[in-house]
Design a protein around this motif. Structure first.
Motif, short mmCIF file in Angstrom:
data_model
loop_
_atom_site.label_atom_id
_atom_site.label_comp_id
_atom_site.label_asym_id
_atom_site.label_seq_id
_atom_site.Cartn_x
_atom_site.Cartn_y
_atom_site.Cartn_z
N ALA A 84 0.83 -1.21 0.00
CA ALA A 84 0.00 0.00 0.00
C ALA A 84 0.87 1.26 0.00
O ALA A 84 0.53 2.25 -0.64
CB ALA A 84 -0.93 -0.02 1.20
N ASP A 85 1.99 1.22 0.71
CA ASP A 85 2.92 2.37 0.69
C ASP A 85 3.41 2.65 -0.72
O ASP A 85 3.49 3.80 -1.16
CB ASP A 85 4.20 2.04 1.49
CG ASP A 85 4.03 2.25 2.97
OD1 ASP A 85 3.14 3.00 3.37
OD2 ASP A 85 4.83 1.64 3.71
N PHE A 100 22.37 1.37 4.82
CA PHE A 100 21.51 2.56 4.85
C PHE A 100 20.98 2.75 3.44
O PHE A 100 21.76 2.94 2.51
CB PHE A 100 22.32 3.82 5.23
CG PHE A 100 22.40 4.11 6.70
CD1 PHE A 100 22.54 3.08 7.63
CD2 PHE A 100 22.36 5.41 7.17
CE1 PHE A 100 22.63 3.34 8.99
CE2 PHE A 100 22.44 5.69 8.52
CZ PHE A 100 22.58 4.65 9.45
N ILE A 101 19.65 2.72 3.29
CA ILE A 101 19.05 2.77 1.96
C ILE A 101 18.33 4.12 1.81
O ILE A 101 17.41 4.41 2.59
CB ILE A 101 18.02 1.63 1.75
CG1 ILE A 101 18.48 0.31 2.39
CG2 ILE A 101 17.68 1.48 0.28
CD1 ILE A 101 19.64 -0.36 1.78
N TYR A 102 18.73 4.89 0.83
CA TYR A 102 18.11 6.20 0.63
C TYR A 102 17.37 6.25 -0.71
O TYR A 102 17.93 5.93 -1.76
CB TYR A 102 19.18 7.30 0.61
CG TYR A 102 19.83 7.57 1.95
CD1 TYR A 102 19.23 7.20 3.15
CD2 TYR A 102 21.06 8.22 2.01
CE1 TYR A 102 19.83 7.47 4.37
CE2 TYR A 102 21.68 8.50 3.23
CZ TYR A 102 21.05 8.11 4.41
OH TYR A 102 21.65 8.39 5.61
N GLY A 103 16.08 6.65 -0.63
CA GLY A 103 15.28 6.88 -1.83
C GLY A 103 14.80 8.32 -1.82
O GLY A 103 15.22 9.13 -1.00
N ALA A 104 13.88 8.63 -2.74
CA ALA A 104 13.39 10.01 -2.83
C ALA A 104 11.87 10.03 -2.88
O ALA A 104 11.24 9.09 -3.36
CB ALA A 104 13.95 10.69 -4.08
N ALA A 105 11.31 11.10 -2.38
CA ALA A 105 9.87 11.31 -2.50
C ALA A 105 9.55 11.52 -3.99
O ALA A 105 10.39 12.08 -4.71
CB ALA A 105 9.46 12.53 -1.69
N PRO A 106 8.37 11.12 -4.51
CA PRO A 106 7.30 10.50 -3.75
C PRO A 106 7.29 8.97 -3.74
O PRO A 106 6.61 8.40 -2.90
CB PRO A 106 6.05 11.00 -4.50
CG PRO A 106 6.49 11.10 -5.93
CD PRO A 106 7.94 11.49 -5.88
N TRP A 107 8.00 8.27 -4.65
CA TRP A 107 7.79 6.81 -4.66
C TRP A 107 9.02 5.97 -4.32
O TRP A 107 8.88 4.90 -3.74
CB TRP A 107 7.14 6.33 -5.97
CG TRP A 107 7.92 6.63 -7.22
CD1 TRP A 107 7.75 7.68 -8.04
CD2 TRP A 107 9.00 5.86 -7.78
NE1 TRP A 107 8.65 7.63 -9.08
CE2 TRP A 107 9.43 6.52 -8.95
CE3 TRP A 107 9.66 4.69 -7.42
CZ2 TRP A 107 10.47 6.06 -9.74
CZ3 TRP A 107 10.70 4.22 -8.20
CH2 TRP A 107 11.10 4.90 -9.35
N SER A 108 10.24 6.42 -4.65
CA SER A 108 11.38 5.53 -4.33
C SER A 108 11.66 5.53 -2.84
O SER A 108 12.39 4.68 -2.33
CB SER A 108 12.62 5.85 -5.16
OG SER A 108 13.23 7.04 -4.74
N ALA A 166 12.74 2.30 -0.82
CA ALA A 166 13.84 2.24 0.15
C ALA A 166 13.38 1.53 1.42
O ALA A 166 14.11 0.72 2.01
CB ALA A 166 14.34 3.65 0.46
N TYR A 167 12.16 1.82 1.84
CA TYR A 167 11.62 1.18 3.05
C TYR A 167 11.42 -0.33 2.79
O TYR A 167 11.64 -1.15 3.67
CB TYR A 167 10.32 1.87 3.46
CG TYR A 167 9.86 1.45 4.83
CD1 TYR A 167 10.65 1.69 5.96
CD2 TYR A 167 8.66 0.78 5.01
CE1 TYR A 167 10.24 1.28 7.22
CE2 TYR A 167 8.24 0.38 6.27
CZ TYR A 167 9.04 0.63 7.36
OH TYR A 167 8.64 0.21 8.61
#
Ligand code: F6R
Length: 353
Positions: free
Chosen positions: A62-63, A216-224, A228-229
């Motif tokens: 859902a996220d 440490f996993i870094y993504g970006a708003a709005p979907w990556s 990352a989570y």
């Protein structure tokens, strides 16, 4: 030769077959889309918000969906991960209860509250109490296949909801994008799969870099950010390894300051940056500047770039890469990727209360 190239070792260290589930995600997504197209629909006229209630491996689908549709959906979409619903939930809210097992107590509690408030409802599970209640209450229900670990059923928790939102007219049809996502994952499987030696396999190579480290996993708003989570959760549950995830640009306003201490720990951090060519130009620049700031403090930094044309294909390409990487990391850690005994213990203890 890398231990990960020994196919006999892979088979013996993974008796439940997590590797097969990971590899099978494209086919799972195809089947999941069909299930979503056939599912009975809730009444959506006048719906003013969408809330998905679920936990863990069921909530992450859902996220991902929320992040993915954010730029298109005209009404708010919230993912709620606890026993109670937010106060705004009413007859004008569509509440989707998602639990792979159908027996997760937080999800069942929120389902009960949604019924009391007269919300429009939809439920998705492989069976369990949620199916029993949905059938008894006449709530539109989508049954997904049982027998998986919930986190290995990501296609089943994400794709049917995507199809349902399209059929309700809340987002446009995504059949073509999903077909592309499946194609891109099949191409990636040739690179990332068990049979491809570490020398040519970016997921095996990344698992080797993460081995013994704090990913440490870094993504970006709005979907990556949601991807990352997902990576973090997969590293936790498959590899039984601590991990952390965060989001750009937000982390530039706090976490960036924290890389200095404790030095013994920061030196053990291995950073993975989930990159997408369509990230906001300023976010692209932030990834670069952030890498320069981090580099002296951390063990290493790896960029993983999304593949494909549509956002859905790019999103799934990054998920697939993370699923394989966490599976290989489990095997390097010498743990069986499938069981999550600590979660089972916790659920058992809580069920006694
Ligand atoms: C186990 C897993 C967990 C579960 C969570 C909720 O593979 O991923 O995070 O998903 O405990 O259980 P379900 O999905 O059955 O509602």
């Amino acid at each position: 030769m890398s231990r990960l190239d020994n196919l006999e070792y892979l088979a013996s260290a993974d008796p439940a077959g997590m590797g097969e589930w990971v590899a099978g995600l494209p086919e799972q997504c195809e089947e999941a889309f069909r299930l979503g197209q056939e599912a009975p629909l809730p009444e959506a006229a006048g719906v003013r918000q969408v809330v998905v209630v679920g936990m863990g491996g069921s909530a992450i689908g859902a996220d991902l969906l929320r992040g993915y549709v954010e730029g298109e959906m005209a009404i708010p979409f919230l993912v709620s991960r606890t026993y109670h619903l937010p106060a705004f939930v009413s007859r004008e809210t569509l509440v989707i209860a998602s639990s792979y097992s159908g027996n997760t107590e937080e999800t069942l509690s929120a389902y009960g509250e949604a019924r009391e408030r007269g919300a429009r409802m939809f439920a998705i599970a492989s069976g369990g109490e949620l199916e029993r209640r949905a059938q008894a209450d006449g709530v539109p229900f989508c049954r997904i296949p049982g027998g998986y670990s919930p986190r290995a059923a990501l296609g089943y928790s994400f794709v049917p909801l995507l199809a349902v939102l399209s059929r309700l007219g809340l987002i446009r049809d995504r059949a073509e994008d999903l077909a592309e996502a499946v194609k891109v994952m099949r191409e990636l499987r040739a690179e990332l799969g068990q049979g491809t030696p570490a020398a040519d396999n970016p997921a095996k190579q990344l698992a080797e870099r993460l081995y013994g480290k704090l990913p440490f996993i870094y993504g970006a708003a709005p979907w990556s950010s949601a991807v990352a989570y997902r990576w973090k959760g997969q590293v936790n549950e498959n590899a039984k390894n601590l991990s952390h995830s965060n989001i750009l640009p937000e982390l530039n306003h706090n976490e960036t300051v924290g890389w200095e201490f404790p030095e013994r720990l920061t030196a053990q951090i291995e950073v993975v940056l989930l990159r997408d060519r369509e990230d906001h130009p300023k976010v692209q620049r932030r990834f670069e500047v952030t890498s320069t700031i981090m580099r002296p403090h951390v063990s290493g930094i790896t960029e993983v770039w999304s593949r494909g044309h549509s956002i859905l294909a790019r999103l799934f390409s990054l998920i697939y890469h993370g699923d394989f990487t966490s599976y290989y990391l489990a095997l390097l850690n010498g743990v069986d990727p499938t069981p999550v005994k600590v979660i089972d213990y916790l659920k058992g203890e809580l069920a006694k209360v």
